[in-house]
Design a protein around this motif. Structure first.
Motif, short mmCIF file in Angstrom:
data_model
loop_
_atom_site.label_atom_id
_atom_site.label_comp_id
_atom_site.label_asym_id
_atom_site.label_seq_id
_atom_site.Cartn_x
_atom_site.Cartn_y
_atom_site.Cartn_z
N PRO A 93 0.80 -1.23 0.00
CA PRO A 93 0.00 0.00 0.00
C PRO A 93 0.83 1.28 0.00
O PRO A 93 0.28 2.37 -0.07
CB PRO A 93 -0.78 -0.12 1.30
CG PRO A 93 0.18 -0.81 2.22
CD PRO A 93 0.92 -1.81 1.36
N ASP A 94 2.18 1.14 0.08
CA ASP A 94 3.02 2.32 0.23
C ASP A 94 2.89 3.29 -0.94
O ASP A 94 2.82 4.51 -0.74
CB ASP A 94 4.48 1.92 0.41
CG ASP A 94 4.74 1.27 1.76
OD1 ASP A 94 4.09 1.67 2.74
OD2 ASP A 94 5.58 0.35 1.83
N GLU A 95 2.86 2.75 -2.16
CA GLU A 95 2.79 3.62 -3.33
C GLU A 95 1.53 4.48 -3.29
O GLU A 95 1.58 5.70 -3.50
CB GLU A 95 2.87 2.78 -4.61
CG GLU A 95 2.85 3.58 -5.90
CD GLU A 95 1.44 3.87 -6.39
OE1 GLU A 95 1.22 4.96 -6.93
OE2 GLU A 95 0.56 3.01 -6.20
N GLY A 96 0.38 3.86 -3.02
CA GLY A 96 -0.87 4.62 -2.94
C GLY A 96 -0.88 5.59 -1.79
O GLY A 96 -1.41 6.71 -1.90
N ASN A 97 -0.30 5.19 -0.66
CA ASN A 97 -0.26 6.09 0.50
C ASN A 97 0.65 7.28 0.26
O ASN A 97 0.34 8.40 0.69
CB ASN A 97 0.20 5.31 1.74
CG ASN A 97 -0.84 4.31 2.20
OD1 ASN A 97 -2.02 4.41 1.87
ND2 ASN A 97 -0.42 3.31 2.96
N VAL A 125 0.49 2.05 6.26
CA VAL A 125 -0.74 1.27 6.34
C VAL A 125 -1.92 2.16 5.96
O VAL A 125 -1.92 3.35 6.30
CB VAL A 125 -0.93 0.73 7.78
CG1 VAL A 125 -2.38 0.36 8.05
CG2 VAL A 125 -0.03 -0.47 8.04
N PHE A 126 -2.89 1.59 5.25
CA PHE A 126 -4.16 2.28 5.02
C PHE A 126 -5.24 1.41 5.66
O PHE A 126 -5.61 0.37 5.10
CB PHE A 126 -4.43 2.48 3.53
CG PHE A 126 -5.60 3.38 3.24
CD1 PHE A 126 -5.46 4.76 3.27
CD2 PHE A 126 -6.85 2.86 2.96
CE1 PHE A 126 -6.54 5.61 3.00
CE2 PHE A 126 -7.94 3.68 2.69
CZ PHE A 126 -7.78 5.05 2.72
N ALA A 127 -5.71 1.80 6.82
CA ALA A 127 -6.62 0.97 7.62
C ALA A 127 -8.06 1.40 7.39
O ALA A 127 -8.56 2.30 8.07
CB ALA A 127 -6.25 1.04 9.10
N MET A 128 -8.74 0.76 6.46
CA MET A 128 -10.13 1.06 6.17
C MET A 128 -11.02 -0.17 6.30
O MET A 128 -12.06 -0.14 6.94
CB MET A 128 -10.30 1.63 4.76
CG MET A 128 -11.74 1.97 4.39
SD MET A 128 -12.00 2.39 2.65
CE MET A 128 -11.95 0.75 1.90
N THR A 129 -10.61 -1.29 5.71
CA THR A 129 -11.47 -2.46 5.58
C THR A 129 -11.81 -3.07 6.94
O THR A 129 -10.95 -3.22 7.81
CB THR A 129 -10.79 -3.52 4.69
OG1 THR A 129 -10.43 -2.91 3.45
CG2 THR A 129 -11.70 -4.69 4.43
N GLU A 130 -13.08 -3.44 7.11
CA GLU A 130 -13.56 -3.99 8.37
C GLU A 130 -14.24 -5.35 8.14
O GLU A 130 -14.83 -5.58 7.07
CB GLU A 130 -14.55 -3.03 9.03
CG GLU A 130 -13.92 -1.68 9.38
CD GLU A 130 -14.91 -0.67 9.94
OE1 GLU A 130 -14.47 0.38 10.42
OE2 GLU A 130 -16.13 -0.96 9.90
N LEU A 160 -7.66 -7.44 7.02
CA LEU A 160 -7.00 -7.36 5.71
C LEU A 160 -6.20 -6.06 5.59
O LEU A 160 -6.15 -5.44 4.53
CB LEU A 160 -8.02 -7.50 4.58
CG LEU A 160 -8.63 -8.90 4.44
CD1 LEU A 160 -9.85 -8.85 3.54
CD2 LEU A 160 -7.59 -9.88 3.90
N ILE A 161 -5.58 -5.68 6.70
CA ILE A 161 -4.77 -4.47 6.74
C ILE A 161 -3.34 -4.85 6.36
O ILE A 161 -2.62 -5.49 7.13
CB ILE A 161 -4.83 -3.80 8.12
CG1 ILE A 161 -6.29 -3.52 8.50
CG2 ILE A 161 -4.00 -2.53 8.11
CD1 ILE A 161 -7.07 -2.74 7.46
N THR A 162 -2.97 -4.48 5.15
CA THR A 162 -1.73 -4.94 4.55
C THR A 162 -0.52 -4.30 5.21
O THR A 162 -0.44 -3.08 5.35
CB THR A 162 -1.73 -4.61 3.04
OG1 THR A 162 -2.90 -5.17 2.44
CG2 THR A 162 -0.49 -5.18 2.36
#
Length: 384
Positions: A93-97, A125-130, A160-162
């Motif tokens: 997720p680093d590139e998108g972050n 980290v991009f923590a959205m999914t629940e 699913l927090i990558t």
């Protein structure tokens, strides 16, 4: 007039990237540190050092900038090995972050949270999914951030927090009651972040895998808000449209690698008196792959062209993600078929590419969600 010629400087960088990945990174594919949960952070740091020495670290963040079309060419070359984007610091997720933070973070936030990720010294980290809601439909967000004086107290559960294990820059989506979904920044060692476990998943190309995370009275100051309160969905869309495409770019590179391995096997493996590639059945599989790869490449470039013109390209990126993820999976499947028995083994990277490609069909929204979005846009357009 449509011009498909790649500028000389971009072609030169593409060739450098491809050579670097092929000679320096591919040998690591059987390293014991590529685990069932993805590359370890120790391996990532070793690969990052190689890319830095080669002048290929975080090329998408270079000061002169890089267009989306240029990224398409370079990220495809990086994706020749699934470890290539890890080494070059252009993996999810680093590139998108990095993209999101470069657009939304203020100067202090950028220095604290963005710069170390660009340098490759830490991960994000991009923590959205629940587990019970937010994912393809982020409006079902149940994690809350309640105001308490000058702070926000966050409680909720994500999965699913990558790359959560060991990541330092965290972007967390939570609902501020009465004000809406909001993004927050904090460090991974902040009290209140509890990593419950690493999940067992079919893919193994993301550093440290995917985790279940719990927030227990995670208390953050007002300055931790990324952008403005209540604007998380808008910022998420800013991140997700290009991120869908960069996924496609990288996996196009991996599928092209699988195709090259299948072609070489078809040239050298004989059956019924001739190389198997000379049999129509196998030849047609390879031809279908080549057609699909070029279709995917051109669709990616088309959506990138829209982004580079300043369009949001949500509709276009959904079309590309839906088509490319499905077609590249078919390419990988046909490569397994051409390889026969060794195609289901770890004698080549094709089996791993096939498995990871199946997971790619779900990244940043499954195909069905993108088709749903596309159809809604078509009906809106028809009503005007």
């Amino acid at each position: 007039m449509i011009d498909f010629e790649i500028p000389a400087d971009v072609a030169e960088l593409r060739d450098r990237v491809r050579k670097f990945v092929d000679t320096e990174i591919v040998p690591y594919e059987k390293d014991s540190r590529v685990t069932a949960h993805g590359p370890t952070d120790e391996l990532r740091r070793e690969l990052i050092a190689k890319a830095k020495a080669a002048g290929l670290l975080s090329v998408q963040q270079r000061p002169e900038g890089m267009s989306h079309l240029e990224q398409a060419v370079i990220f495809e070359a990086a994706g020749w090995s699934t470890l290539g984007p890890v080494a070059m610091n252009c993996a999810a997720p680093d590139e998108g972050n990095m993209f999101l933070l470069s657009k939304v973070a203020d100067a202090d936030q950028a220095a604290e949270y963005l710069d170390p990720v660009v340098a490759g010294t830490t991960r994000s980290v991009f923590a959205m999914t629940e587990p019970d809601g937010a994912g393809s439909d982020p409006s079902q967000l149940s994690t809350t951030a309640v105001r308490d004086g000058g702070t926000f107290v966050i409680n909720g559960r994500k999965w699913l927090i990558t790359g959560a294990v060991g990541a330092d820059t965290w972007i967390i989506m939570a609902d501020v009651p009465g004000e809406g979904a909001t993004l927050f920044l904090c460090h991974g060692d902040t009290p209140g972040i509890v990593i419950e476990r690493v999940m067992n998943t079919m893919d193994r190309n993301y550093v440290e895998g995917h985790c279940v995370v719990r927030f227990e009275d995670l208390t953050l100051p007002e300055s931790s808000v990324l952008g403005s309160v209540g604007q998380a969905f808008r910022y998420a869309q800013l991140r997700l449209a290009p991120a869908r495409l960069t996924h496609c770019m990288r996996w196009l590179g991996a599928a092209s690698r699988a195709q090259s391995i299948a072609i070489e096997h078809a040239k050298t493996r004989t059956s019924f008196g001739k190389p198997i590639g000379r049999h129509q059945g196998v030849g047609f599989l390879l031809a279908e792959n080549e057609i699909a790869l070029q279709q995917c490449r051109l669709m990616i470039w088309w959506a990138c062209w829209h982004l580079d013109k300043g369009a949001k390209a949500r509709h276009e990126s959904s079309m590309v993600k839906a088509m490319v993820s499905e077609e590249l999976f078919k390419v990988a499947d046909r490569c397994v078929q051409v390889l026969g028995g060794i195609g289901i083994s770890d004698e080549t990277p094709v089996a791993a590419i096939f498995t990871d490609m199946r997971a790619f069909r779900l990244y940043d929204g499954p195909t069905e969600v993108h088709k749903y979005a596309i159809s809604r846009q078509l009906l809106r357009d028809a009503a005007e």
